[in-house]
Design a protein around this motif. Structure first.
Motif, PDB file in Angstrom:
ATOM      1  N   UNK A 114       0.848  -1.196   0.000  1.00 63.04           N
ATOM      2  CA  UNK A 114       0.000   0.000   0.000  1.00 63.04           C
ATOM      3  C   UNK A 114       0.876   1.236   0.000  1.00 63.04           C
ATOM      4  N   UNK A 115       0.563   2.191  -0.902  1.00 60.86           N
ATOM      5  CA  UNK A 115       1.379   3.396  -1.042  1.00 60.86           C
ATOM      6  C   UNK A 115       0.484   4.602  -1.295  1.00 60.86           C
ATOM      7  N   UNK A 116       0.700   5.653  -0.506  1.00 63.63           N
ATOM      8  CA  UNK A 116       0.002   6.928  -0.697  1.00 63.63           C
ATOM      9  C   UNK A 116       1.050   8.021  -0.833  1.00 63.63           C
ATOM     10  N   UNK A 117       1.170   8.573  -2.044  1.00 60.88           N
ATOM     11  CA  UNK A 117       2.120   9.657  -2.309  1.00 60.88           C
ATOM     12  C   UNK A 117       1.386  10.890  -2.815  1.00 60.88           C
ATOM     13  N   UNK A 118       0.137  11.048  -2.415  1.00 60.90           N
ATOM     14  CA  UNK A 118      -0.665  12.171  -2.905  1.00 60.90           C
ATOM     15  C   UNK A 118      -0.078  13.505  -2.448  1.00 60.90           C
ATOM     16  N   UNK A 119      -0.286  14.513  -3.286  1.00 61.57           N
ATOM     17  CA  UNK A 119       0.138  15.893  -3.037  1.00 61.57           C
ATOM     18  C   UNK A 119       1.669  16.020  -2.968  1.00 61.57           C
ATOM     19  N   UNK A 120       2.377  15.152  -3.660  1.00 65.80           N
ATOM     20  CA  UNK A 120       3.823  15.305  -3.781  1.00 65.80           C
ATOM     21  C   UNK A 120       4.108  15.954  -5.136  1.00 65.80           C
ATOM     22  N   UNK A 121       4.402  17.231  -5.115  1.00 64.18           N
ATOM     23  CA  UNK A 121       4.514  17.995  -6.347  1.00 64.18           C
ATOM     24  C   UNK A 121       5.775  17.676  -7.144  1.00 64.18           C
ATOM     25  N   UNK A 122       6.799  17.106  -6.515  1.00 59.89           N
ATOM     26  CA  UNK A 122       8.060  16.844  -7.198  1.00 59.89           C
ATOM     27  C   UNK A 122       8.203  15.392  -7.629  1.00 59.89           C
ATOM     28  N   UNK A 123       7.190  14.589  -7.443  1.00 59.58           N
ATOM     29  CA  UNK A 123       7.258  13.161  -7.784  1.00 59.58           C
ATOM     30  C   UNK A 123       6.898  12.970  -9.250  1.00 59.58           C
ATOM     31  N   UNK A 124       7.692  12.180  -9.954  1.00 54.74           N
ATOM     32  CA  UNK A 124       7.460  12.002 -11.383  1.00 54.74           C
ATOM     33  C   UNK A 124       7.453  10.562 -11.835  1.00 54.74           C
ATOM     34  N   UNK A 125       7.570  10.375 -13.150  1.00 55.50           N
ATOM     35  CA  UNK A 125       7.456   9.050 -13.757  1.00 55.50           C
ATOM     36  C   UNK A 125       8.597   8.115 -13.367  1.00 55.50           C
ATOM     37  N   UNK A 126       9.762   8.660 -13.128  1.00 56.67           N
ATOM     38  CA  UNK A 126      10.900   7.807 -12.789  1.00 56.67           C
ATOM     39  C   UNK A 126      10.619   6.986 -11.535  1.00 56.67           C
ATOM     40  N   UNK A 127      10.031   7.628 -10.531  1.00 57.25           N
ATOM     41  CA  UNK A 127       9.693   6.907  -9.299  1.00 57.25           C
ATOM     42  C   UNK A 127       8.648   5.832  -9.577  1.00 57.25           C
ATOM     43  N   UNK A 128       7.664   6.127 -10.445  1.00 53.90           N
ATOM     44  CA  UNK A 128       6.639   5.143 -10.768  1.00 53.90           C
ATOM     45  C   UNK A 128       7.255   3.914 -11.443  1.00 53.90           C
ATOM     46  N   UNK A 129       8.213   4.129 -12.312  1.00 50.01           N
ATOM     47  CA  UNK A 129       8.863   3.004 -12.978  1.00 50.01           C
ATOM     48  C   UNK A 129       9.641   2.136 -11.998  1.00 50.01           C
ATOM     49  N   UNK A 130      10.343   2.797 -11.074  1.00 45.94           N
ATOM     50  CA  UNK A 130      11.084   2.045 -10.055  1.00 45.94           C
ATOM     51  C   UNK A 130      10.137   1.245  -9.167  1.00 45.94           C
ATOM     52  N   UNK A 131       8.995   1.823  -8.833  1.00 51.02           N
ATOM     53  CA  UNK A 131       8.004   1.093  -8.033  1.00 51.02           C
ATOM     54  C   UNK A 131       7.492  -0.125  -8.787  1.00 51.02           C
TER      55      UNK A 131
END
Length: 607
Positions: free
Chosen positions: A502-519
């Motif tokens: 379970x992961x909640x990263x809402x309202x993180x303005x600096x989070x991008x696609x690179x992190x999603x790919x790593x996840x």
């Protein structure tokens, strides 16, 4: 050998029944029932629990289920749940052109599905209650949640047939004294009774129930029963000597009723009270007579003081669980008395008690060495060093919850991290003095941590999550609103926490696609993801995550301008187990709506 049955020819019915009883998941049970006719029959015999929602015709459904499942012991009926026939099924039946010989039967079928006014048959009625009594002869537990059409007539007919009943939940049902008196008359084995929000009850019905079931009753729940007064509690105290659990929420109960109950029910173990008229006198009686008390929860008390907690600490030596919520007149002395007098305390929650501060917590750390869970909510007088004594004395602490404790900072979290090495759950929300230093200490020392929630803590950044990823194997992570966290922190989690679900990263303005790919690469077990208000995440990152995390069951992605209808379609098509998607309506194409309309939840943004 192909075509040879290696199970049915060897395993006897008794062994298969025992196997089916150990299958907890309903989908798995349904799968077993599809294997063959023998398994279908045995699986039906093994079922002991059924749940019914506000279906098209719950009365008929009860009759059908009672014929299929003859060994049912627990029935749950909750009319807040919507479980109805698919619309397309009803339409298909209606478009068929009936012959003259079948017109009347088809009309009856349509009426049974839709009802006279579209709503009349969506509630369990007295007829359905009679069917429950007739069909489920082995019934021991019945739960009726907000079944507004059940009356005294139905409850009486049911009670007369189910004399083995042990548990009855009537929350929100409009039953009266006559029905409750019938339960007391016939159900002489009743142990558990919930009457919360049964507004039609008076003292007459509850007294009759106490007379009939007093010998066996062990648990009683009352809330918003405005006509139930001290007379009822006096009857419970006189006749229900075996009572162990009482949950009471009332504006009319006074000291007189609680005094009688405390004196009569000396085996009481669980006491939950929200009674604005009860004072120190009543709680002193609890401390004097209820020496077996293990759980005490006090909500919104404004007429009792530290005297009450002195009596509890002096008498209830077995107390393990204490909740104090909105008790404005309590001070640090209350925690001193309880901590010193109740060394077995394992769970403490202090919520909105504005006069309790650092000194009270130091007493807990000094005396409550067995403490496993501590929750501090809206405690404005707790200072930065408040948890130092907890860290030193409560070595077995496993869960810590902090909400709006503005004085708590990194020093407190460091003390917890260094002293409580068995910590598994850490939830922090809006504690603005907590930053990287405290969370880094957690990552370095709390190797058993699996659940971390740091919501709206502005000083926590990537450096903290890197330490968590290197030191802990998280299953749950919530960093919603921690604006300094970006790709680097989430990437560290993806590489260090492969068990993340379970992961909640809402309202993180600096989070991008690179992190999603790593996840997607590092956390294949993800089931629940919240990425709402993340402006830099696009269809590319979301699509990669969806294709890799095939176990995904829910995804919230509102207010993500980089995500379009193509990204939503990718989630729906790639994740075969998806059950809920929260997104703006305009981002759902017609094709996606046709394919997965039942799992898509819309945010109202049509302006």
């Amino acid at each position: 050998m192909r075509g040879y049955d290696r199970i049915n020819t060897i395993l006897p019915d008794e062994l298969l029944l025992e196997i089916f009883r150990h299958v907890d998941s309903k989908p798995n049970r349904d799968t077993c029932a599809l294997v063959c006719k023998r398994w279908l029959s045995l699986e039906r015999l093994s079922r002991e629990t059924i749940r019914i929602g506000a279906s098209a015709s719950p009365d008929n459904l009860v009759r059908l289920l009672s014929r299929c499942f003859v060994n049912i012991r627990c029935v749950f009926v909750d009319e807040r749940l919507s479980i109805s026939l698919p619309v397309h099924y009803v339409k298909r039946r209606r478009v068929r052109r009936p012959t003259p010989s079948t017109t009347s039967s088809l009309q009856e079928s349509d009426q049974s599905v839709s009802g006279d006014n579209g709503m009349g048959t969506s509630c369990l009625s007295d007829s359905g209650m009679a069917a429950v009594g007739d069909g489920f002869v082995k019934l021991e537990k019945l739960s009726l949640i907000w079944c507004s059409s059940v009356t005294d007539v139905g409850l009486r007919s049911f009670a007369a047939k189910c004399k083995s009943l042990k548990s009855l939940d009537l929350q929100g049902c409009y039953i009266g004294d006559e029905g409750l008196a019938a339960v007391g008359e016939y159900c002489n084995r009743l142990e558990d009774l919930n009457l919360r929000f049964c507004e039609g009850l008076t003292d007459i019905g509850l007294v009759q129930l106490a007379l009939g079931c007093g010998r066996t009753l062990k648990s009683l729940g009352l809330a918003a029963c405005v006509k139930v007064t001290d007379v009822s509690l006096e009857a419970v105290g006189s006749h229900c000597r075996s009572l162990e659990t009482l949950s009471l929420d009332s504006d009319v109960i006074n000291n007189k009723g609680m005094l009688a109950l405390a004196k009569g029910c000396r085996l009481l173990k669980v006491l939950k009270l929200q009674c604005v008229n009860i004072t120190d006198e009543a709680l002193e009686a609890v401390g004097l007579f209820c020496l077996s008390l293990e759980l005490l929860a006090l909500y919104s008390f404004q007429k009792f003081t530290d005297r009450s907690l002195y009596a509890i600490g002096n008498g209830c030596k077995r107390l393990k669980n204490l909740t104090l919520s909105d008790c404005y007149l309590l001070s640090n002395k209350s925690l001193d008395y309880v901590a010193a007098g109740c060394p077995e305390l394992m769970h403490i929650e202090v919520n909105g008690c504005h006069s309790i501060g650092t000194d009270g917590l130091m007493s807990i750390g000094k005396f409550c060495t067995r403490l496993s869970e501590l929750a501090l909510l809206y405690c404005q007088k707790i200072e930065s060093n408040a948890l130092s004594e907890i860290g030193e004395g409560c070595k077995f602490l496993q869960a810590l919850h902090l909400v709006d404790c503005l004085g708590i900072g990194d020093d407190s979290i460091c003390s917890i991290a260094k002293g409580c090495k068995y910590l598994k759950t850490l939830h922090i929300r809006r504690c603005y003095e907590v930053g990287n230093k405290g969370i880094i200490a957690v990552g370095q020392n709390c190797k058993f941590l699996t659940d971390l929630s740091i919501r709206f803590c502005d000083r926590v950044g990537d450096e903290a999550l890197i330490a968590i990823g290197q030191g802990c194997s998280l299953h749950i992570l919530n960093v919603s609103g921690c604006h300094q966290i970006g790709d680097a922190g989430i990437i560290a989690i993806a590489r260090g926490c492969p068990q993340l679900t379970s992961l909640d990263v809402s309202v993180l303005q600096h989070l991008g696609d690179r992190a999603m790919m790593e996840l997607g690469e590092g956390c294949p077990l993800l089931k629940d993801v919240v990425i709402s208000h993340c402006r830099k995440i696009t269809d590319v990152g979301l699509g990669y995550l969806a294709r890799k995390c095939t176990l995904l069951e829910s995804c919230h992605m509102v207010y993500c301008p980089g995500i379009t209808s193509a990204g939503v379609a990718t989630v729906v098509t790639s994740c075969t187990r998806i059950k809920k998607v929260l997104v703006e309506k305009f981002k759902v194409s017609s094709r996606t709506k046709r394919r997965a309309g039942s799992i898509i939840n819309y945010l109202c943004v049509e302006l």
